[in-house]
Write a protein that holds these residues in place. Structure first.
Motif, PDB file in Angstrom:
ATOM      1  N   THR A  69    -105.866   6.173  17.687  1.00 40.07           N
ATOM      2  CA  THR A  69    -106.281   5.489  16.466  1.00 40.07           C
ATOM      3  C   THR A  69    -105.098   4.814  15.784  1.00 40.07           C
ATOM      4  O   THR A  69    -105.218   3.687  15.293  1.00 40.07           O
ATOM      5  CB  THR A  69    -106.975   6.477  15.505  1.00 40.07           C
ATOM      6  N   LEU A  91    -112.763  -2.110  15.846  1.00 34.65           N
ATOM      7  CA  LEU A  91    -112.851  -0.661  15.984  1.00 34.65           C
ATOM      8  C   LEU A  91    -113.778  -0.284  17.140  1.00 34.65           C
ATOM      9  O   LEU A  91    -113.447   0.567  17.969  1.00 34.65           O
ATOM     10  CB  LEU A  91    -113.335  -0.022  14.684  1.00 34.65           C
ATOM     11  N   TYR A  95    -112.981   1.739  20.696  1.00 37.21           N
ATOM     12  CA  TYR A  95    -113.687   2.888  21.256  1.00 37.21           C
ATOM     13  C   TYR A  95    -114.187   2.580  22.664  1.00 37.21           C
ATOM     14  O   TYR A  95    -114.119   3.436  23.550  1.00 37.21           O
ATOM     15  CB  TYR A  95    -114.851   3.320  20.361  1.00 37.21           C
ATOM     16  N   THR A 117    -110.967  10.794  12.710  1.00 31.92           N
ATOM     17  CA  THR A 117    -110.151   9.589  12.890  1.00 31.92           C
ATOM     18  C   THR A 117    -110.734   8.405  12.121  1.00 31.92           C
ATOM     19  O   THR A 117    -109.986   7.577  11.619  1.00 31.92           O
ATOM     20  CB  THR A 117    -109.956   9.235  14.382  1.00 31.92           C
ATOM     21  N   ILE A 118    -112.056   8.342  12.019  1.00 29.44           N
ATOM     22  CA  ILE A 118    -112.677   7.260  11.233  1.00 29.44           C
ATOM     23  C   ILE A 118    -112.339   7.447   9.759  1.00 29.44           C
ATOM     24  O   ILE A 118    -111.979   6.487   9.066  1.00 29.44           O
ATOM     25  CB  ILE A 118    -114.196   7.203  11.469  1.00 29.44           C
ATOM     26  N   SER A 121    -108.858   6.399   9.137  1.00 33.04           N
ATOM     27  CA  SER A 121    -108.746   4.938   9.122  1.00 33.04           C
ATOM     28  C   SER A 121    -109.228   4.348   7.800  1.00 33.04           C
ATOM     29  O   SER A 121    -108.771   3.281   7.393  1.00 33.04           O
ATOM     30  CB  SER A 121    -109.561   4.329  10.260  1.00 33.04           C
ATOM     31  N   ALA A 140    -117.458   4.840   6.114  1.00 35.36           N
ATOM     32  CA  ALA A 140    -116.886   5.620   7.214  1.00 35.36           C
ATOM     33  C   ALA A 140    -117.961   6.484   7.880  1.00 35.36           C
ATOM     34  O   ALA A 140    -118.043   6.540   9.113  1.00 35.36           O
ATOM     35  CB  ALA A 140    -115.742   6.497   6.697  1.00 35.36           C
ATOM     36  N   VAL A 143    -120.298   4.205   9.882  1.00 36.07           N
ATOM     37  CA  VAL A 143    -119.661   3.812  11.146  1.00 36.07           C
ATOM     38  C   VAL A 143    -119.699   4.982  12.125  1.00 36.07           C
ATOM     39  O   VAL A 143    -120.007   4.813  13.311  1.00 36.07           O
ATOM     40  CB  VAL A 143    -118.219   3.299  10.911  1.00 36.07           C
ATOM     41  N   TYR A 144    -119.409   6.173  11.640  1.00 37.23           N
ATOM     42  CA  TYR A 144    -119.458   7.371  12.479  1.00 37.23           C
ATOM     43  C   TYR A 144    -120.845   7.531  13.097  1.00 37.23           C
ATOM     44  O   TYR A 144    -120.979   7.788  14.302  1.00 37.23           O
ATOM     45  CB  TYR A 144    -119.075   8.597  11.654  1.00 37.23           C
TER      46      TYR A 144
END
Length: 181
Positions: A69, A91, A95, A117-118, A121, A140, A143-144
């Motif tokens: 990351t 991003l 991945y 890690t997200i 970030s 976040a 996105v996860y």
């Protein structure tokens, strides 16, 4: 002529050997069944070397995820011409580029490493105003959710394709990516 390794080089070698051995073992067996003894034997390093670098097996994966990351973040920050909406695509492409590693995390039940890690970030700090912190946190976690579902489905799409599917779904467009159910 043989040059002996300094301590930094030795630690780097040990860490790399342990990571490679752990990833290989995760292909062969379930994560919980991997013992540190078997891992260090496969890596060809001592248990003391393992514990000098890691607190446990999960820490090996957490540190690698953090390292990856950080590499992506440095690349992103160096892009001067990137539009803000390209952040998500970048991003997701990251991945996808490291899909083998992240899918192993997912299969091992360690998707929390991805979340960590997200969140890292997202740079949610105590000095950030509450509204900004809440918005970053919501983004976040969203996105996860996308990333984990994408992993569950085999990470078939590129970052651009996935971002387009998400944008289409948000605008009331097609939600299945054009695939038959």
């Amino acid at each position: 002529m043989f040059q002996p390794m300094n301590n930094r080089q030795k630690n780097s070698y040990v860490r790399r050997q342990i990571l490679q051995a752990l990833l290989a073992m995760m292909e062969e067996q379930d994560f919980p069944t991997i013992s540190v003894s078997a891992l260090t034997a496969r890596a060809g390093v001592g248990r003391a070397s393992f514990y000098r670098n890691f607190t446990g097996k999960e820490d090996v994966l957490r540190q690698e995820a953090a390292r990856l990351t950080q590499c992506w973040q440095r690349e992103w920050e160096q892009r001067e011409d990137a539009a803000p909406n390209e952040f998500l695509i970048s991003l997701l492409d990251f991945y996808k580029q490291h899909a083998a590693f992240y899918r192993q995390l997912y299969r091992a039940g360690l998707s929390g490493v991805v979340l960590d890690t997200i969140l890292q970030s997202a740079a949610i700090t105590r000095d950030l105003p509450n509204a900004a912190a809440y918005l970053r946190s919501a983004m976040a976690y969203m996105v996860y959710g996308w990333v984990i579902e994408w992993m569950r489905r085999g990470m078939q799409e590129s970052g651009s394709e996935l971002a387009k599917m998400i944008a289409d779904a948000q605008s009331g467009g097609q939600t299945d990516g054009g695939r038959d159910p």
